[in-house]
Design a protein around this motif. Sequence first.
Motif, PDB file in Angstrom:
ATOM      1  N   THR A  94      36.448  54.757  -1.201  1.00 26.75           N
ATOM      2  CA  THR A  94      37.185  54.389   0.002  1.00 26.75           C
ATOM      3  C   THR A  94      36.789  52.966   0.369  1.00 26.75           C
ATOM      4  N   LYS A  95      37.788  52.084   0.528  1.00 24.60           N
ATOM      5  CA  LYS A  95      37.524  50.678   0.842  1.00 24.60           C
ATOM      6  C   LYS A  95      38.225  50.311   2.138  1.00 24.60           C
ATOM      7  N   VAL A 132      34.638  33.351  16.591  1.00 23.04           N
ATOM      8  CA  VAL A 132      34.690  33.438  15.139  1.00 23.04           C
ATOM      9  C   VAL A 132      34.481  34.902  14.767  1.00 23.04           C
ATOM     10  N   THR A 133      35.285  35.388  13.847  1.00 28.72           N
ATOM     11  CA  THR A 133      35.206  36.775  13.418  1.00 28.72           C
ATOM     12  C   THR A 133      34.951  36.822  11.921  1.00 28.72           C
ATOM     13  N   ASP A 134      34.028  37.680  11.502  1.00 28.87           N
ATOM     14  CA  ASP A 134      33.777  37.901  10.079  1.00 28.87           C
ATOM     15  C   ASP A 134      34.546  39.144   9.646  1.00 28.87           C
ATOM     16  N   SER A 135      35.145  39.085   8.474  1.00 23.07           N
ATOM     17  CA  SER A 135      35.817  40.231   7.875  1.00 23.07           C
ATOM     18  C   SER A 135      34.915  40.723   6.746  1.00 23.07           C
ATOM     19  N   ILE A 136      34.256  41.845   6.967  1.00 25.33           N
ATOM     20  CA  ILE A 136      33.218  42.315   6.049  1.00 25.33           C
ATOM     21  C   ILE A 136      33.755  43.461   5.203  1.00 25.33           C
ATOM     22  N   PRO A 137      33.735  43.309   3.870  1.00 24.86           N
ATOM     23  CA  PRO A 137      34.211  44.389   3.014  1.00 24.86           C
ATOM     24  C   PRO A 137      33.223  45.553   3.010  1.00 24.86           C
ATOM     25  N   CYS A 138      33.761  46.754   3.149  1.00 25.94           N
ATOM     26  CA  CYS A 138      32.942  47.964   3.146  1.00 25.94           C
ATOM     27  C   CYS A 138      33.513  48.938   2.122  1.00 25.94           C
ATOM     28  N   VAL A 139      32.646  49.778   1.591  1.00 22.00           N
ATOM     29  CA  VAL A 139      33.049  50.767   0.605  1.00 22.00           C
ATOM     30  C   VAL A 139      32.195  52.011   0.802  1.00 22.00           C
ATOM     31  N   SER A 140      32.755  53.155   0.449  1.00 19.67           N
ATOM     32  CA  SER A 140      31.980  54.389   0.488  1.00 19.67           C
ATOM     33  C   SER A 140      32.482  55.329  -0.602  1.00 19.67           C
ATOM     34  N   PHE A 141      31.552  56.118  -1.113  1.00 18.55           N
ATOM     35  CA  PHE A 141      31.884  57.133  -2.114  1.00 18.55           C
ATOM     36  C   PHE A 141      31.705  58.523  -1.526  1.00 18.55           C
ATOM     37  N   SER A 142      31.458  58.592  -0.219  1.00 17.00           N
ATOM     38  CA  SER A 142      31.199  59.838   0.488  1.00 17.00           C
ATOM     39  C   SER A 142      32.496  60.430   1.042  1.00 17.00           C
ATOM     40  N   GLN A 143      32.701  61.717   0.806  1.00 14.18           N
ATOM     41  CA  GLN A 143      33.888  62.388   1.319  1.00 14.18           C
ATOM     42  C   GLN A 143      33.858  62.480   2.842  1.00 14.18           C
ATOM     43  N   GLU A 144      32.659  62.654   3.421  1.00 10.01           N
ATOM     44  CA  GLU A 144      32.532  62.738   4.877  1.00 10.01           C
ATOM     45  C   GLU A 144      32.951  61.427   5.538  1.00 10.01           C
ATOM     46  N   VAL A 145      32.538  60.316   4.961  1.00  9.35           N
ATOM     47  CA  VAL A 145      32.920  59.004   5.498  1.00  9.35           C
ATOM     48  C   VAL A 145      34.426  58.820   5.371  1.00  9.35           C
ATOM     49  N   ALA A 146      35.004  59.208   4.239  1.00 12.42           N
ATOM     50  CA  ALA A 146      36.450  59.090   4.028  1.00 12.42           C
ATOM     51  C   ALA A 146      37.208  59.914   5.060  1.00 12.42           C
ATOM     52  N   ASP A 147      36.714  61.106   5.387  1.00  8.92           N
ATOM     53  CA  ASP A 147      37.374  61.956   6.383  1.00  8.92           C
ATOM     54  C   ASP A 147      37.397  61.282   7.751  1.00  8.92           C
TER      55      ASP A 147
END
Length: 170
Positions: A28-29, A45-60
């Motif tokens: 999930t990105k 000023v705003t930073d756009s930070i890329p995030c990723v997860s392989f956890s199903q709980e986070v995706a939910d």
Amino acid sequence: MDRNEVLLVGRLSAAVEERSLPSGDTMTKWRLLVRRRTYRRGGTVTDSIPCVSFSQEVADVLRGLNPRDAMEVTGAFRCRVFGPASGKIWAYEVEAATVKAIDALPEAEPSEPPPPSAPRPAAALAKAGGPEASPSQGEEAGPRQGGSPGAWPSLRRTEPRSAAALAKAS
């Protein structure tokens, strides 16, 4: 002891992207928008930070959020390397362990820039142990006290040369 811990609070920038990997896992990105302190002239000023997860709980949790929703992310800073040997791709991102929706972000704190310091004459800097005075015309600057030779590039002043003088020198 080494530590790699990240805590981010910001807003979801756009819809979340899910991708199935060859291993069968789902990645999930998303990007998190995080404001910095108020910038000098009143802008933000705003930073756009890329995030990723392989956890199903986070995706939910992420599936239940809309763009611009406030959230808190905890995880670790990662560098993933992937792709063929001839063209590796390096991706720096936050690998999220937990994601939590939050009600709202506080408004940006107004912060005044520090007042500029008054310029000081070179003589006052030399007396105060500040930077060395610049070399006079025709002299070459040496390294700073305690520095190694070549620590500063040559500051020798040269006069412009004509094409004839350049040809003669070479």
